[in-house]
Design a protein around this motif. Structure first.
Motif, PDB file in Angstrom:
ATOM      1  N   CYS A   3       3.584  14.168  -4.962  1.00  0.00           N
ATOM      2  CA  CYS A   3       4.006  12.845  -5.453  1.00  0.00           C
ATOM      3  C   CYS A   3       3.431  11.729  -4.584  1.00  0.00           C
ATOM      4  CB  CYS A   3       5.533  12.761  -5.475  1.00  0.00           C
ATOM      5  SG  CYS A   3       6.315  13.863  -6.678  1.00  0.00           S
ATOM      6  N   LEU A   4       3.453  11.927  -3.264  1.00  0.00           N
ATOM      7  CA  LEU A   4       2.906  10.922  -2.363  1.00  0.00           C
ATOM      8  C   LEU A   4       1.404  10.758  -2.571  1.00  0.00           C
ATOM      9  CD1 LEU A   4       3.385   8.978  -0.015  1.00  0.00           C
ATOM     10  CD2 LEU A   4       3.048  10.897   1.549  1.00  0.00           C
ATOM     11  N   TRP A  50      -0.307  11.351  -5.373  1.00  0.00           N
ATOM     12  CA  TRP A  50      -0.533  10.648  -6.634  1.00  0.00           C
ATOM     13  C   TRP A  50      -0.213   9.166  -6.510  1.00  0.00           C
ATOM     14  CZ3 TRP A  50      -3.306  11.965 -10.583  1.00  0.00           C
ATOM     15  CH2 TRP A  50      -3.533  13.319 -10.872  1.00  0.00           C
ATOM     16  N   SER A  51       0.855   8.851  -5.787  1.00  0.00           N
ATOM     17  CA  SER A  51       1.219   7.434  -5.617  1.00  0.00           C
ATOM     18  C   SER A  51       0.127   6.686  -4.873  1.00  0.00           C
ATOM     19  CB  SER A  51       2.548   7.329  -4.865  1.00  0.00           C
ATOM     20  OG  SER A  51       3.582   7.967  -5.583  1.00  0.00           O
ATOM     21  N   CYS A  52      -0.413   7.300  -3.813  1.00  0.00           N
ATOM     22  CA  CYS A  52      -1.483   6.652  -3.058  1.00  0.00           C
ATOM     23  C   CYS A  52      -2.733   6.463  -3.922  1.00  0.00           C
ATOM     24  CB  CYS A  52      -1.811   7.477  -1.818  1.00  0.00           C
ATOM     25  SG  CYS A  52      -0.496   7.502  -0.572  1.00  0.00           S
ATOM     26  N   LEU A  76      -2.852   6.146  -7.214  1.00  0.00           N
ATOM     27  CA  LEU A  76      -2.602   5.075  -8.183  1.00  0.00           C
ATOM     28  C   LEU A  76      -2.636   3.705  -7.513  1.00  0.00           C
ATOM     29  CD1 LEU A  76       0.249   6.671 -10.334  1.00  0.00           C
ATOM     30  CD2 LEU A  76      -2.140   6.364 -10.969  1.00  0.00           C
ATOM     31  N   PHE A  77      -2.114   3.637  -6.291  1.00  0.00           N
ATOM     32  CA  PHE A  77      -2.108   2.363  -5.568  1.00  0.00           C
ATOM     33  C   PHE A  77      -3.540   1.896  -5.289  1.00  0.00           C
ATOM     34  CE2 PHE A  77      -1.987   0.058  -1.477  1.00  0.00           C
ATOM     35  CZ  PHE A  77      -1.218  -1.023  -1.870  1.00  0.00           C
TER      36      PHE A  77
END
Length: 255
Positions: free
Chosen positions: A69-70, A72-74, A76-77
């Motif tokens: 999750c981390l 993927w979040s990075c 996307l950011f």
């Protein structure tokens, strides 16, 4: 002579075996056969159970899920940053935006009186020039603006700008009326007299105005222009045109 009798030792009596109880069940199960080599059940080694230590069922690793999750979040950011950078580059090269320019041209005081309760009533008329140097960008000045004139941390008067649209490469002169009242102005008047004798009175003009930027036919969301002008005037007296020695205005943007 009488015959001698031969005496033979009597054999010792055999020890009596204890009677074994009769088996209630047959020694060999029915339907089974014996081989010449013996009982097949006795030939085969006994079954052994392998004893393994008990271990509870493994639960799914939560750390790996958190890492995914981390990650993927990075991703996307960073993708969002790249897209915003591309969009900003397109806007810059297509529209070539420039910061609007503002200046305070003139100031007139119509009221500057000390009341009986030692409060100060002031009314200023200020001419502000707004310049839009952009070729393809228009500016909508919305309602809700606020202007104020300050002298050494004291708010002298307040006002607001009218609602209007400023087109491409347009220069607009705004006449703004500002009024205010200052309580307990005794110390303020003493400081004003000292500065007036030197011929330089520092004033600050602060402006907060909501605007909308128009890029071509696209009208963007509402922003805020924060304008701060530092003025030096020669005097503050009623019914007198104030001479502005110098003024410097800075513009900032805020969402």
């Amino acid at each position: 002579m009488a015959d001698h009798q031969k005496i033979h030792p009597a054999p010792a009596p055999e020890p009596q075996q204890e009677a074994l109880p009769k088996p209630t069940a047959p020694l060999v199960p029915r339907g089974s056969s014996r081989s010449e080599n013996g009982d097949p059940e006795r030939q085969q080694p006994p079954l052994r159970r392998s004893l393994t230590p008990y271990s509870p069922s493994k639960q799914p690793k939560k750390r790996s899920c958190c890492k995914k999750c981390l990650c993927w979040s990075c991703c996307l950011f960073f993708l969002l940053i790249i897209l915003l950078g591309i969009l900003a580059a397109i806007i810059y090269f297509v529209f070539q935006p420039k910061i609007p320019k503002y200046s305070v041209d003139s100031m007139r005081i119509t009221q500057f009186n000390i009341n009986n309760d030692m409060s100060l009533s002031a009314t200023f008329n200020v001419n502000i020039t707004a310049r839009n140097p952009n070729k393809k960008i228009g500016i909508y000045y919305e309602n809700g603006s606020h202007l104020s004139v300050w002298y050494k941390g004291t708010n002298l008067c307040e006002g607001s700008l009218p609602k209007f649209y400023q087109g491409h490469r347009n220069t607009t002169v705004l006449n703004v009326k500002m009024t205010g009242q200052t309580e307990n102005a005794t110390n303020l008047l003493q400081s004003l007299q000292v500065d007036q004798q030197s011929g330089t009175i520092p004033l600050n003009l602060r402006v907060k105005v909501p605007v909308r930027i128009k890029l071509g036919k696209l009208k963007l969301t509402k922003w805020k222009f924060l304008l701060k002008c530092r003025l030096n005037v020669d005097s503050l007296s009623q019914d007198n045109v104030i001479r502005i020695r110098d003024n410097k205005c800075k513009v900032r943007f805020r969402f």
